[in-house]
Structure formats: structure tokens, C-alpha cells
Design a protein around this motif. Structure first.
Motif, PDB file in Angstrom:
ATOM      1  N   THR B  50      47.221  22.758  36.866  1.00 44.46           N
ATOM      2  CA  THR B  50      47.564  21.186  36.442  1.00 44.46           C
ATOM      3  C   THR B  50      46.850  20.058  37.146  1.00 44.46           C
ATOM      4  O   THR B  50      46.403  19.071  36.475  1.00 44.46           O
ATOM      5  N   SER B  51      46.554  20.191  38.267  1.00 40.72           N
ATOM      6  CA  SER B  51      45.800  19.310  39.178  1.00 40.72           C
ATOM      7  C   SER B  51      44.561  19.633  39.367  1.00 40.72           C
ATOM      8  O   SER B  51      44.256  20.777  39.369  1.00 40.72           O
ATOM      9  N   SER B  52      43.611  18.728  39.692  1.00 38.06           N
ATOM     10  CA  SER B  52      42.200  18.980  39.774  1.00 38.06           C
ATOM     11  C   SER B  52      41.916  19.164  41.176  1.00 38.06           C
ATOM     12  O   SER B  52      42.611  18.925  42.166  1.00 38.06           O
ATOM     13  N   GLY B  53      41.075  20.178  41.621  1.00 35.50           N
ATOM     14  CA  GLY B  53      40.575  20.307  42.762  1.00 35.50           C
ATOM     15  C   GLY B  53      41.534  21.204  43.675  1.00 35.50           C
ATOM     16  O   GLY B  53      41.173  21.528  44.956  1.00 35.50           O
ATOM     17  N   ILE B  54      42.869  21.655  43.367  1.00 38.91           N
ATOM     18  CA  ILE B  54      43.556  22.489  44.087  1.00 38.91           C
ATOM     19  C   ILE B  54      43.398  23.861  43.767  1.00 38.91           C
ATOM     20  O   ILE B  54      43.763  24.355  42.413  1.00 38.91           O
ATOM     21  N   GLU B  55      42.797  24.549  44.703  1.00 36.45           N
ATOM     22  CA  GLU B  55      42.888  26.176  44.266  1.00 36.45           C
ATOM     23  C   GLU B  55      44.010  27.066  44.494  1.00 36.45           C
ATOM     24  O   GLU B  55      44.895  26.615  45.259  1.00 36.45           O
ATOM     25  N   LYS B  56      43.994  27.847  43.253  1.00 36.82           N
ATOM     26  CA  LYS B  56      45.054  28.676  43.260  1.00 36.82           C
ATOM     27  C   LYS B  56      44.680  30.263  43.356  1.00 36.82           C
ATOM     28  O   LYS B  56      43.456  30.434  43.099  1.00 36.82           O
ATOM     29  N   LYS B  57      45.232  31.039  44.542  1.00 28.45           N
ATOM     30  CA  LYS B  57      45.088  32.248  44.788  1.00 28.45           C
ATOM     31  C   LYS B  57      46.079  33.406  44.715  1.00 28.45           C
ATOM     32  O   LYS B  57      47.301  32.985  44.897  1.00 28.45           O
ATOM     33  N   SER B  58      45.626  34.530  44.285  1.00 30.62           N
ATOM     34  CA  SER B  58      46.557  35.539  44.140  1.00 30.62           C
ATOM     35  C   SER B  58      45.529  36.822  44.645  1.00 30.62           C
ATOM     36  O   SER B  58      44.891  37.158  43.592  1.00 30.62           O
ATOM     37  N   LEU B  61      41.846  37.279  43.390  1.00 33.46           N
ATOM     38  CA  LEU B  61      41.511  36.240  42.221  1.00 33.46           C
ATOM     39  C   LEU B  61      41.896  34.889  42.645  1.00 33.46           C
ATOM     40  O   LEU B  61      42.956  34.603  43.354  1.00 33.46           O
ATOM     41  N   SER B  62      41.261  33.838  42.337  1.00 32.79           N
ATOM     42  CA  SER B  62      41.259  32.447  42.552  1.00 32.79           C
ATOM     43  C   SER B  62      40.688  31.653  41.445  1.00 32.79           C
ATOM     44  O   SER B  62      39.949  32.077  40.542  1.00 32.79           O
ATOM     45  N   SER B  63      41.489  30.465  41.224  1.00 34.49           N
ATOM     46  CA  SER B  63      40.972  29.656  40.207  1.00 34.49           C
ATOM     47  C   SER B  63      41.159  28.213  40.510  1.00 34.49           C
ATOM     48  O   SER B  63      41.954  27.872  41.655  1.00 34.49           O
ATOM     49  N   ILE B  64      40.143  27.351  39.890  1.00 37.67           N
ATOM     50  CA  ILE B  64      40.210  25.789  40.301  1.00 37.67           C
ATOM     51  C   ILE B  64      40.216  25.188  39.088  1.00 37.67           C
ATOM     52  O   ILE B  64      39.242  25.595  38.139  1.00 37.67           O
ATOM     53  N   LEU B  65      40.425  23.964  38.784  1.00 32.51           N
ATOM     54  CA  LEU B  65      40.308  23.140  37.728  1.00 32.51           C
ATOM     55  C   LEU B  65      39.726  21.761  38.175  1.00 32.51           C
ATOM     56  O   LEU B  65      39.844  21.168  39.208  1.00 32.51           O
ATOM     57  N   ASP B  66      38.699  21.348  37.298  1.00 27.00           N
ATOM     58  CA  ASP B  66      37.851  20.205  37.341  1.00 27.00           C
ATOM     59  C   ASP B  66      38.434  19.389  36.314  1.00 27.00           C
ATOM     60  O   ASP B  66      37.704  19.464  35.118  1.00 27.00           O
TER      61      ASP B  66
END
Lengths: 119, 112
Positions: B50-58, B61-66
Motif C-alpha cells: 500500500t505504501s511506496s518504498g517499503i519492501e515486503k519480504k517473505s 521473495l520480496s516486493s516493493i511498490l513505487d
């Protein structure tokens, strides 16, 4: 958490008969349930959105008399494919969500899907 | 018209490689972006951003939003054959109970 159960996993029916598919949220109350259809090698297409206790909202091109959706409780929604024809053969998937004060609070989890084959 | 575009559509790598999957979007009233993994049955949830620039990791796997450039990436490091699947990107948009718009998916094949 956020477990969604869908039943049956697969069904074969004769042309002209009706088929009911159930979608249950097992460990949370789903204010909203979504029904999707997926053709082979294609992405999910939203068919309809159902809110507990009210009529479903259908996407353009989806026949509401063909695909009857009932969302009678916060944990159960059903999709009935009426007078099924071979072209209705597809993979149907539900998802359940809990929205609180306009925010997605819990879920957006999919059921395991139902493979419908109409012969 | 709202749309979600994933690239590449398919990808073949070898075990141990690192892959990056892309998802760009143009939607009105953006709420969140979600990643799913689909094998033979229904998609399984990976991340919601939902928020930009905050990486989520599991795990790997990892993901980030811009949100400025309207895209997200999903990274998988040290790929394994079990990572072979279709990865779906979806954007939750619209009103308080808006629905998801899905991309066409990226088919990832990991060779031993």
C-alpha cells in the motif's frame, strides 16, 4: 488465518442442468465476496461482487439470470450456474474479504476454485 | 481505462538464478497492489503493498511498490523448481469495497 473454502473442487454436469458452487470464509466474517472466472491460460476475470444481505453487482457482459449469486450470511456465498451449456465450462474462483471503515482489513484470499465441465 | 500490465509474460531460468517480475498499473483511485502465485489451482496470496518504498519480504521473495512511477516488482532469489508458477499482480481500486484488476500474469519456469 483468512481461510476460504470452496466446494466442489470439480463438477461435471449435463447441458441444461444447474450447478451450485459454495464459497465459505472459515475463520473470519466476509463482508464482501467476489466471483471470478478463469479461462485456460488467461487471467482472472471478475464476474460479480456480492455483499452480505444485498443483491450482487455484476460486471458488464455477465448475465445475472445465468449466474445467480446469493450471499445470505457473512460466511457463505453461492454461485449457481443455471441451465449450463458447454461454453460455461471454466474454472470458477471465489474470494472473500472483510472491509472495515472503507479499508481492507482482512482477507482477499481465494478459494481453491471449481473446475466446471458441461457435457 | 484501468489496466495492469505485467512483464515479461513468460520467463525461463535455472535453479539458483534471481528473477525480477514487473507490474505497472494505471488505475483510478488506487488502494493497494497485491501479488499472487498460481500453480494448478486458485492463486495464493503473497504480498499486499500500500505504501511506496517499503519492501515486503517473505523468505526468498520480496516486493516493493513505487506509487510515483506506478509500478511494483517481485523479486525471487535463489530460485527453486517449486517456484515455477504463474505470478499474478492485481490492483485493488475504486470505492470502499472495490475489486481487483488483474494483470495477465508472468509464467515462470525454473529448470533444474
Amino acid at each position: 488465518g483468512a481461510v476460504v473454502s470452496q466446494h466442489p473442487s470439480w463438477v461435471i454436469c449435463k447441458s441444461g442442468t444447474s450447478v451450485k458452487i459454495e464459497c465459505r470464509s472459515l475463520d473470519f466474517q466476509a463482508t464482501t465476496m467476489f466471483w471470478y472466472r478463469q479461462f485456460p491460460k488467461q487471467s482472472l476475470m471478475l464476474m460479480a461482487t456480492s455483499n452480505e444481505g444485498s443483491k450482487a453487482t455484476y460486471e458488464q457482459g455477465v448475465e445475472k439470470d445465468k449466474f445467480l449469486i446469493n450471499h445470505a450470511s457473512l460466511t457463505l456465498s453461492t454461485l449457481t450456474v443455471t441451465s449450463a451449456h458447454p461454453e460455461d465450462s471454466s474454472f470458477y474462483i471465489c474470494s472473500a474479504s472483510l472491509f472495515l471503515q472503507g479499508a481492507l482489513s482482512y482477507g482477499y484470499t481465494f478459494g481453491s476454485g471449481t473446475r466446471l465441465t458441461v457435457v | 481505462e484501468d489496466k495492469v500490465v505485467q512483464s515479461p509474460l513468460s520467463l525461463v531460468v535455472h535453479e539458483g538464478d534471481t528473477v525480477t517480475l514487473n507490474c505497472s498499473y494505471e488505475v483510478t483511485n488506487f488502494r493497494s497492489l497485491l501479488w499472487y502465485k498460481q500453480e494448478k489451482k486458485a492463486p495464493t496470496f503473497l504480498f499486499m503493498l500500500t505504501s511506496s518504498g517499503i519492501e515486503k519480504k517473505s523468505g526468498r521473495l520480496s516486493s516493493i511498490l513505487d506509487k510515483k512511477e506506478l509500478f511494483s516488482i517481485l523479486n525471487i532469489t535463489a530460485t527453486q523448481t517449486g517456484d515455477s508458477a504463474i505470478y499474478l499482480c492485481a490492483v485493488w481500486h475504486g470505492g470502499s469495497q472495490g475489486n481487483l484488476i488483474f494483470g495477465k500474469g508472468t509464467k515462470l519456469s525454473v529448470k533444474p
